[in-house]
Design a protein around this motif. Structure first.
Motif, PDB file in Angstrom:
ATOM      1  N   LEU A 195       0.815  -1.215   0.000  1.00 29.39           N
ATOM      2  CA  LEU A 195       0.000   0.000   0.000  1.00 29.39           C
ATOM      3  C   LEU A 195       0.848   1.265   0.000  1.00 29.39           C
ATOM      4  N   ARG A 196       2.066   1.172   0.522  1.00 30.45           N
ATOM      5  CA  ARG A 196       2.952   2.343   0.517  1.00 30.45           C
ATOM      6  C   ARG A 196       3.300   2.755  -0.914  1.00 30.45           C
ATOM      7  N   LEU A 197       3.402   1.784  -1.812  1.00 35.73           N
ATOM      8  CA  LEU A 197       3.661   2.073  -3.224  1.00 35.73           C
ATOM      9  C   LEU A 197       2.499   2.868  -3.832  1.00 35.73           C
ATOM     10  N   LEU A 198       1.277   2.460  -3.526  1.00 34.01           N
ATOM     11  CA  LEU A 198       0.101   3.160  -4.041  1.00 34.01           C
ATOM     12  C   LEU A 198      -0.008   4.565  -3.446  1.00 34.01           C
ATOM     13  N   LYS A 199       0.286   4.685  -2.160  1.00 31.60           N
ATOM     14  CA  LYS A 199       0.235   6.007  -1.513  1.00 31.60           C
ATOM     15  C   LYS A 199       1.267   6.940  -2.122  1.00 31.60           C
ATOM     16  N   ARG A 200       2.477   6.439  -2.349  1.00 28.45           N
ATOM     17  CA  ARG A 200       3.517   7.252  -2.993  1.00 28.45           C
ATOM     18  C   ARG A 200       3.075   7.701  -4.391  1.00 28.45           C
ATOM     19  N   ALA A 201       2.464   6.790  -5.131  1.00 31.38           N
ATOM     20  CA  ALA A 201       1.995   7.123  -6.481  1.00 31.38           C
ATOM     21  C   ALA A 201       0.947   8.230  -6.424  1.00 31.38           C
ATOM     22  N   LEU A 202       0.025   8.154  -5.474  1.00 32.74           N
ATOM     23  CA  LEU A 202      -0.998   9.183  -5.340  1.00 32.74           C
ATOM     24  C   LEU A 202      -0.363  10.509  -4.926  1.00 32.74           C
ATOM     25  N   GLU A 203       0.567  10.472  -3.979  1.00 32.46           N
ATOM     26  CA  GLU A 203       1.243  11.698  -3.545  1.00 32.46           C
ATOM     27  C   GLU A 203       2.003  12.340  -4.705  1.00 32.46           C
ATOM     28  N   GLU A 204       2.653  11.525  -5.525  1.00 40.34           N
ATOM     29  CA  GLU A 204       3.371  12.049  -6.687  1.00 40.34           C
ATOM     30  C   GLU A 204       2.402  12.637  -7.710  1.00 40.34           C
ATOM     31  N   ALA A 205       1.233  12.028  -7.844  1.00 40.51           N
ATOM     32  CA  ALA A 205       0.238  12.529  -8.795  1.00 40.51           C
ATOM     33  C   ALA A 205      -0.292  13.898  -8.388  1.00 40.51           C
ATOM     34  N   VAL A 206      -0.494  14.125  -7.092  1.00 38.34           N
ATOM     35  CA  VAL A 206      -1.042  15.414  -6.654  1.00 38.34           C
ATOM     36  C   VAL A 206       0.038  16.458  -6.380  1.00 38.34           C
ATOM     37  N   ALA A 207       1.296  16.060  -6.294  1.00 37.28           N
ATOM     38  CA  ALA A 207       2.381  16.994  -5.959  1.00 37.28           C
ATOM     39  C   ALA A 207       2.405  18.236  -6.864  1.00 37.28           C
ATOM     40  N   PRO A 208       2.202  18.096  -8.185  1.00 35.60           N
ATOM     41  CA  PRO A 208       2.226  19.307  -9.015  1.00 35.60           C
ATOM     42  C   PRO A 208       1.101  20.300  -8.706  1.00 35.60           C
ATOM     43  N   LEU A 209       0.054  19.840  -8.031  1.00 37.07           N
ATOM     44  CA  LEU A 209      -1.079  20.695  -7.688  1.00 37.07           C
ATOM     45  C   LEU A 209      -0.879  21.433  -6.363  1.00 37.07           C
ATOM     46  N   ASP A 210       0.007  20.924  -5.525  1.00 35.47           N
ATOM     47  CA  ASP A 210       0.160  21.439  -4.170  1.00 35.47           C
ATOM     48  C   ASP A 210       0.684  22.873  -4.177  1.00 35.47           C
ATOM     49  N   HIS A 211       0.007  23.722  -3.418  1.00 35.17           N
ATOM     50  CA  HIS A 211       0.347  25.138  -3.278  1.00 35.17           C
ATOM     51  C   HIS A 211       0.386  25.859  -4.619  1.00 35.17           C
ATOM     52  N   THR A 212      -0.599  25.569  -5.467  1.00 31.26           N
ATOM     53  CA  THR A 212      -0.709  26.254  -6.749  1.00 31.26           C
ATOM     54  C   THR A 212      -2.023  27.001  -6.825  1.00 31.26           C
ATOM     55  N   ASP A 213      -2.125  27.797  -7.852  1.00 32.67           N
ATOM     56  CA  ASP A 213      -3.384  28.406  -8.241  1.00 32.67           C
ATOM     57  C   ASP A 213      -3.936  27.495  -9.339  1.00 32.67           C
ATOM     58  N   LEU A 214      -5.005  26.773  -9.057  1.00 29.05           N
ATOM     59  CA  LEU A 214      -5.541  25.811 -10.015  1.00 29.05           C
ATOM     60  C   LEU A 214      -6.056  26.480 -11.287  1.00 29.05           C
ATOM     61  N   ASN A 215      -6.412  27.763 -11.206  1.00 28.03           N
ATOM     62  CA  ASN A 215      -6.815  28.474 -12.417  1.00 28.03           C
ATOM     63  C   ASN A 215      -5.637  28.575 -13.388  1.00 28.03           C
ATOM     64  N   GLU A 216      -4.438  28.765 -12.852  1.00 26.77           N
ATOM     65  CA  GLU A 216      -3.249  28.818 -13.696  1.00 26.77           C
ATOM     66  C   GLU A 216      -2.853  27.416 -14.144  1.00 26.77           C
ATOM     67  N   PHE A 217      -2.932  26.450 -13.249  1.00 28.56           N
ATOM     68  CA  PHE A 217      -2.538  25.079 -13.577  1.00 28.56           C
ATOM     69  C   PHE A 217      -3.407  24.514 -14.697  1.00 28.56           C
ATOM     70  N   PHE A 218      -4.716  24.691 -14.578  1.00 27.55           N
ATOM     71  CA  PHE A 218      -5.659  24.210 -15.595  1.00 27.55           C
ATOM     72  C   PHE A 218      -6.072  25.375 -16.497  1.00 27.55           C
ATOM     73  N   ALA A 219      -5.114  26.107 -17.006  1.00 27.75           N
ATOM     74  CA  ALA A 219      -5.354  27.312 -17.793  1.00 27.75           C
ATOM     75  C   ALA A 219      -6.431  27.064 -18.858  1.00 27.75           C
ATOM     76  N   GLY A 220      -7.433  27.945 -18.845  1.00 31.85           N
ATOM     77  CA  GLY A 220      -8.500  27.848 -19.833  1.00 31.85           C
ATOM     78  C   GLY A 220      -9.612  26.881 -19.466  1.00 31.85           C
ATOM     79  N   GLU A 221      -9.484  26.195 -18.349  1.00 33.25           N
ATOM     80  CA  GLU A 221     -10.523  25.256 -17.915  1.00 33.25           C
ATOM     81  C   GLU A 221     -11.028  25.660 -16.532  1.00 33.25           C
ATOM     82  N   ASN A 222     -12.259  25.332 -16.239  1.00 30.01           N
ATOM     83  CA  ASN A 222     -12.834  25.606 -14.936  1.00 30.01           C
ATOM     84  C   ASN A 222     -12.196  24.646 -13.921  1.00 30.01           C
TER      85      ASN A 222
END
Length: 124
Positions: A56-83
């Motif tokens: 399960l630690r492998l799956l948790k690491r994968a999820l953490e890596e997947a969300v890492a680019p979103l952490d402490h961002t402005d999602l409007n900028e990250f998903f530019a042009g999308e709601n």
């Protein structure tokens, strides 16, 4: 009584959080920019003949890596042009995990404990 030796199907769930800001358009109106501590979970399907599917630690690491680019961002900028809704986040995380070869079944995203969206793939 001995159980028959059959391949077993398990659903595994891991969870993490990230913080981000967004301003979502709802019903033609844009709400003010605000932040959340998003709670994210992912369910994976695994099969085994024994009693251990995957670490399960492998799956948790994968999820953490997947969300890492979103952490402490402005999602409007990250998903530019999308709601930048929770639905958009769930969809993005799901496909990040799929692209890495994980058998993800569903991803859930909560902005608040009482609001959760779940994404489980495309329909025709």
């Amino acid at each position: 009584m001995a159980l028959p030796r059959m391949r077993k199907r398990f659903l595994l769930r891991v969870e993490t959080e990230f913080s981000a800001a967004h301003s979502v358009e709802l019903g033609g109106e844009r709400e003010g920019k605000h932040g959340h501590n998003f709670h994210v979970w992912a369910e994976f399907e695994e099969h085994t003949d024994g009693w251990l599917t995957v670490d399960l630690r492998l799956l948790k690491r994968a999820l953490e890596e997947a969300v890492a680019p979103l952490d402490h961002t402005d999602l409007n900028e990250f998903f530019a042009g999308e709601n930048p809704t929770s639905e958009r986040v769930a969809h993005w995380v799901y496909w990040q995990l799929r692209e890495k070869g994980f058998n993800v079944v569903r991803v859930g995203v909560s902005e608040k404990r009482c609001y959760t969206v779940m994404y489980s793939g495309e329909t025709s």
